[in-house]
Design an enzyme around this catalytic site. Structure first.
Site, PDB file in Angstrom:
ATOM      1  N   CYS A   1     -12.985  -5.527 -12.367  1.00  0.00           N
ATOM      2  CA  CYS A   1     -12.972  -6.424 -11.195  1.00  0.00           C
ATOM      3  C   CYS A   1     -13.978  -7.563 -11.334  1.00  0.00           C
ATOM      4  CB  CYS A   1     -13.264  -5.633  -9.929  1.00  0.00           C
ATOM      5  SG  CYS A   1     -12.155  -4.248  -9.695  1.00  0.00           S
TER       6      CYS A   1
ATOM      7  N   CYS B   1     -11.047  -0.371   2.881  1.00  0.00           N
ATOM      8  CA  CYS B   1     -10.649  -0.687   1.498  1.00  0.00           C
ATOM      9  C   CYS B   1     -10.196  -2.133   1.361  1.00  0.00           C
ATOM     10  CB  CYS B   1      -9.458   0.174   1.085  1.00  0.00           C
ATOM     11  SG  CYS B   1      -9.706   1.943   1.259  1.00  0.00           S
ATOM     12  N   SER B   2     -10.527  -2.751   0.224  1.00  0.00           N
ATOM     13  CA  SER B   2      -9.928  -4.041  -0.123  1.00  0.00           C
ATOM     14  C   SER B   2      -8.471  -3.762  -0.472  1.00  0.00           C
ATOM     15  CB  SER B   2     -10.663  -4.658  -1.318  1.00  0.00           C
ATOM     16  OG  SER B   2     -10.653  -3.755  -2.408  1.00  0.00           O
TER      17      SER B   2
ATOM     18  N   ILE C   1      -4.558  -4.520  -2.333  1.00  0.00           N
ATOM     19  CA  ILE C   1      -3.951  -4.907  -3.615  1.00  0.00           C
ATOM     20  C   ILE C   1      -3.359  -6.297  -3.389  1.00  0.00           C
ATOM     21  CG2 ILE C   1      -2.128  -4.288  -5.256  1.00  0.00           C
ATOM     22  CD1 ILE C   1      -4.218  -2.064  -5.074  1.00  0.00           C
TER      23      ILE C   1
ATOM     24  N   LYS D   1     -12.376  -7.583   1.242  1.00  0.00           N
ATOM     25  CA  LYS D   1     -11.659  -6.817   2.269  1.00  0.00           C
ATOM     26  C   LYS D   1     -10.588  -7.642   2.963  1.00  0.00           C
ATOM     27  CE  LYS D   1     -10.264  -3.860   5.047  1.00  0.00           C
ATOM     28  NZ  LYS D   1      -8.985  -4.583   4.918  1.00  0.00           N
TER      29      LYS D   1
ATOM     30  N   HIS E   1      -8.239  -9.026  -2.935  1.00  0.00           N
ATOM     31  CA  HIS E   1      -8.921  -8.674  -4.176  1.00  0.00           C
ATOM     32  C   HIS E   1      -7.951  -8.637  -5.355  1.00  0.00           C
ATOM     33  CE1 HIS E   1     -11.780  -7.092  -6.896  1.00  0.00           C
ATOM     34  NE2 HIS E   1     -11.716  -5.805  -6.594  1.00  0.00           N
TER      35      HIS E   1
HETATM   36  N1  COA Z   1      -6.531  -3.255   4.387  1.00  0.00           N
HETATM   37  C1  COA Z   1      -5.741  -3.512   5.455  1.00  0.00           C
HETATM   38  N2  COA Z   1      -4.414  -3.266   5.473  1.00  0.00           N
HETATM   39  C2  COA Z   1      -3.878  -2.777   4.350  1.00  0.00           C
HETATM   40  C3  COA Z   1      -4.634  -2.481   3.206  1.00  0.00           C
HETATM   41  C4  COA Z   1      -6.002  -2.748   3.249  1.00  0.00           C
HETATM   42  N3  COA Z   1      -6.768  -2.482   2.211  1.00  0.00           N
HETATM   43  N4  COA Z   1      -3.809  -2.003   2.245  1.00  0.00           N
HETATM   44  C5  COA Z   1      -2.578  -1.995   2.775  1.00  0.00           C
HETATM   45  N5  COA Z   1      -2.618  -2.443   4.044  1.00  0.00           N
HETATM   46  C6  COA Z   1      -1.503  -2.551   4.987  1.00  0.00           C
HETATM   47  C7  COA Z   1      -0.311  -3.251   4.387  1.00  0.00           C
HETATM   48  O1  COA Z   1      -0.336  -4.629   4.686  1.00  0.00           O
HETATM   49  C8  COA Z   1       0.836  -2.566   5.091  1.00  0.00           C
HETATM   50  O2  COA Z   1       0.962  -3.103   6.385  1.00  0.00           O
HETATM   51  P1  COA Z   1       2.409  -3.331   7.063  1.00  0.00           P
HETATM   52  O3  COA Z   1       3.022  -1.981   7.153  1.00  0.00           O
HETATM   53  O4  COA Z   1       2.069  -3.963   8.369  1.00  0.00           O
HETATM   54  O5  COA Z   1       3.111  -4.245   6.105  1.00  0.00           O
HETATM   55  C9  COA Z   1       0.365  -1.139   5.256  1.00  0.00           C
HETATM   56  O6  COA Z   1      -1.079  -1.206   5.244  1.00  0.00           O
HETATM   57  C10 COA Z   1       0.841  -0.189   4.163  1.00  0.00           C
HETATM   58  O7  COA Z   1       0.639  -0.846   2.921  1.00  0.00           O
HETATM   59  P2  COA Z   1       0.757  -0.088   1.544  1.00  0.00           P
HETATM   60  O8  COA Z   1       0.825  -1.125   0.467  1.00  0.00           O
HETATM   61  O9  COA Z   1       1.885   0.925   1.609  1.00  0.00           O
HETATM   62  O10 COA Z   1      -0.624   0.671   1.469  1.00  0.00           O
HETATM   63  P3  COA Z   1      -1.016   1.766   0.458  1.00  0.00           P
HETATM   64  O11 COA Z   1      -1.226   3.025   1.238  1.00  0.00           O
HETATM   65  O12 COA Z   1      -0.091   1.827  -0.710  1.00  0.00           O
HETATM   66  O13 COA Z   1      -2.409   1.221  -0.112  1.00  0.00           O
HETATM   67  C11 COA Z   1      -4.763   1.436  -0.301  1.00  0.00           C
HETATM   68  C12 COA Z   1      -3.561   1.275   0.649  1.00  0.00           C
HETATM   69  C13 COA Z   1      -6.035   1.440   0.508  1.00  0.00           C
HETATM   70  C14 COA Z   1      -4.631   2.757  -1.073  1.00  0.00           C
HETATM   71  C15 COA Z   1      -4.751   0.227  -1.298  1.00  0.00           C
HETATM   72  O14 COA Z   1      -4.897  -0.960  -0.559  1.00  0.00           O
HETATM   73  C16 COA Z   1      -5.862   0.349  -2.307  1.00  0.00           C
HETATM   74  O15 COA Z   1      -5.736   1.091  -3.276  1.00  0.00           O
HETATM   75  N6  COA Z   1      -6.972  -0.379  -2.141  1.00  0.00           N
HETATM   76  C17 COA Z   1      -8.117  -0.331  -3.046  1.00  0.00           C
HETATM   77  C18 COA Z   1      -7.895  -1.244  -4.226  1.00  0.00           C
HETATM   78  C19 COA Z   1      -8.920  -1.014  -5.291  1.00  0.00           C
HETATM   79  O16 COA Z   1      -9.291   0.103  -5.615  1.00  0.00           O
HETATM   80  N7  COA Z   1      -9.399  -2.094  -5.892  1.00  0.00           N
HETATM   81  C20 COA Z   1     -10.387  -2.014  -6.910  1.00  0.00           C
HETATM   82  C21 COA Z   1     -11.719  -1.799  -6.292  1.00  0.00           C
HETATM   83  S1  COA Z   1     -12.978  -1.321  -7.415  1.00  0.00           S
END
Ligand code: COA
Length: 396
Positions: free
Chosen positions: A94, A217-218, A220, A339, A343
């Site tokens: 990252c 969480c940030s 994707i 966030k 990201h």
């Molecule tokens: N913050 C706010 N809303 C989020 C979000 C986040 N981080 N991630 C997803 N959403 C929302 C989506 O917009 C979607 O909304 P909608 O239904 O209104 O369209 C809903 O939540 C579901 O999205 P989805 O893509 O199915 O979520 P997910 O469960 O697959 O993923 C996380 C959620 C948190 C697991 C994913 O965002 C993640 O892995 N984040 C961390 C990324 C990371 O590790 N980066 C590297 C850092 S070192």
């Protein structure tokens, strides 16, 4: 002990152009489209002929795994229309983007080149969420962490639990961080999420890795960002408002968190910030605002302490005090941070500098920090195996 204040770069470096795509889900754009769009915007902003670019550095974490495209350096130069030119791709998870800035900085500071284009890009949403999680986990220790099922939310949950245990940091204090960052993101036209959230929204969002919830969480994201940098002596030939890089610093640490003595601090942040402050001849009290790596809310809180904005264990108090708001003493993540702004991993480190430059030029609109003079960017790779820090100023 290295005396960084004695290690002077051969010359100063300035940023004269910035460009960024909107961060978010770009179903209609490819990795090359995003990189090309950000790069073109930066060239236009710098008012420079593309033929003047002598060298390109592009940050990209995992084009190969996300979209099957390796060889980012060639791709970025080609799609910006500046071939043939020297080009390098940087990768440090990252922190790939800020590493690109650092290599571009070193190329000019050393005297090798006068005019350098720097970019960062990532296209993450072409794969399903579980696949994105496992691609990202490639930046962890494969044998000792990822192989056993650990993910990044899981690693940062360890850090959060330990910080709460050792210092009494509360769940509510952690939640105030995404609330602030979404408030800022709502003011940023390029942010992935341009909406406010409440404390209740965070505390009641789905649990991802206890105690971290979805709104800690940030996301994707897809996106790209770009800078045009020149030797400081030439900056005024292009613009009346060059922004100077006062320090570039980087440190590494163990890939796996279990190899660290203390997981409530990122040692690489301590070491890199010490170098950055020494090189700039400044201390934490001189920083007017900062963009820090809030991939999960705990990481922003730990960054407050590691960067010297709060005493160890008092990051929770700092967020509660309101001093990291745009109107506070040390505004943090005015862009919305990872966030809310999003990201796209390879782009993030460059995008942090785009925000710093906008603030230092006085062009940040409703997010503008009053009298912004010195800004700091803090970008983390993995769980802290790489940390890159830049300090920028509108004064040479
Ligand atoms: N913050 C706010 N809303 C989020 C979000 C986040 N981080 N991630 C997803 N959403 C929302 C989506 O917009 C979607 O909304 P909608 O239904 O209104 O369209 C809903 O939540 C579901 O999205 P989805 O893509 O199915 O979520 P997910 O469960 O697959 O993923 C996380 C959620 C948190 C697991 C994913 O965002 C993640 O892995 N984040 C961390 C990324 C990371 O590790 N980066 C590297 C850092 S070192």
């Amino acid at each position: 002990m290295i005396d960084y204040s004695k290690l002077k770069p051969a010359r100063d470096v300035a940023i004269i152009g910035i460009g960024s795509t909107i961060f978010g889900e770009h179903w209609d754009k490819s990795l090359r489209d995003l990189a090309g769009e950000a790069g073109s915007k930066a060239l236009h902003d710098a008012n420079i002929d593309p033929k003047e670019i002598q060298f390109l550095v592009g940050g990209n974490m995992s084009g190969g795994m996300f979209v099957g495209q390796e060889h980012g350096a060639g791709l970025f130069a080609d799609h910006l229309g500046i071939t043939p030119v020297g080009a390098i791709r940087t990768e440090a998870a990252c922190a790939s983007g800020s590493l690109a800035v650092r290599v571009g900085y070193m190329a000019i500071a050393s005297g090798m080149y006068d005019v350098v284009a720097v970019g960062g890009a990532e296209k993450m949403t072409d794969v399903y969420g579980d696949r994105a999680t496992s691609v990202l986990a490639g930046a962890m220790d494969q044998e000792n962490e990822a192989f056993h099922g650990l993910t990044f939310p899981g690693v940062y949950a360890f850090l959060a639990n330990r910080h709460m245990h050792d210092y009494g940091t509360t769940r509510e204090q952690l939640a105030l961080i995404p609330v602030k960052n979404h408030r800022n993101g709502a003011l940023n036209p390029i942010a992935h999420f341009q909406r406010k959230i409440t404390l209740d929204n965070v505390l009641n969002s789905p649990l991802v890795a206890d105690p971290l919830r979805l709104l800690d969480c940030s996301p994707i994201s897809d996106g790209a960002a770009s800078l045009i940098m020149v030797s400081a002596d030439k900056a005024k030939d292009y613009t009346n408002s060059p922004i100077y890089i006062k320090a570039s610093a980087q440190a590494s640490d163990s890939l796996a968190v279990h190899d660290r003595e203390n997981i409530t601090t990122l040692n690489a942040t301590l070491v890199a910030s010490k170098e950055a402050y020494a090189r700039a001849g400044l201390g934490p009290e001189d920083i007017d605002f900062a963009e820090v790596h809030d991939c999960f809310s705990i990481n922003e809180l730990i960054a407050y302490e590691d960067l010297g904005f709060a005493k160890k264990g008092e990051g929770g108090k700092l967020i509660e005090s309101g001093e990291t708001e745009i109107s506070g003493k040390i505004p943090v993540n005015t862009s919305g941070g990872l966030k809310a702004k999003g990201h796209p991993v390879g782009a993030t480190g460059v995008a942090q500098l785009v925000e710093l430059v906008e603030q230092l030029r006085g062009e940040a609109g409703k997010r503008q920090v009053e009298n912004a003079r010195v800004g700091l960017a803090h970008n983390v790779g993995g769980s802290g195996a790489t940390v890159v820090i830049h300090i920028l100023s509108n004064e040479r």
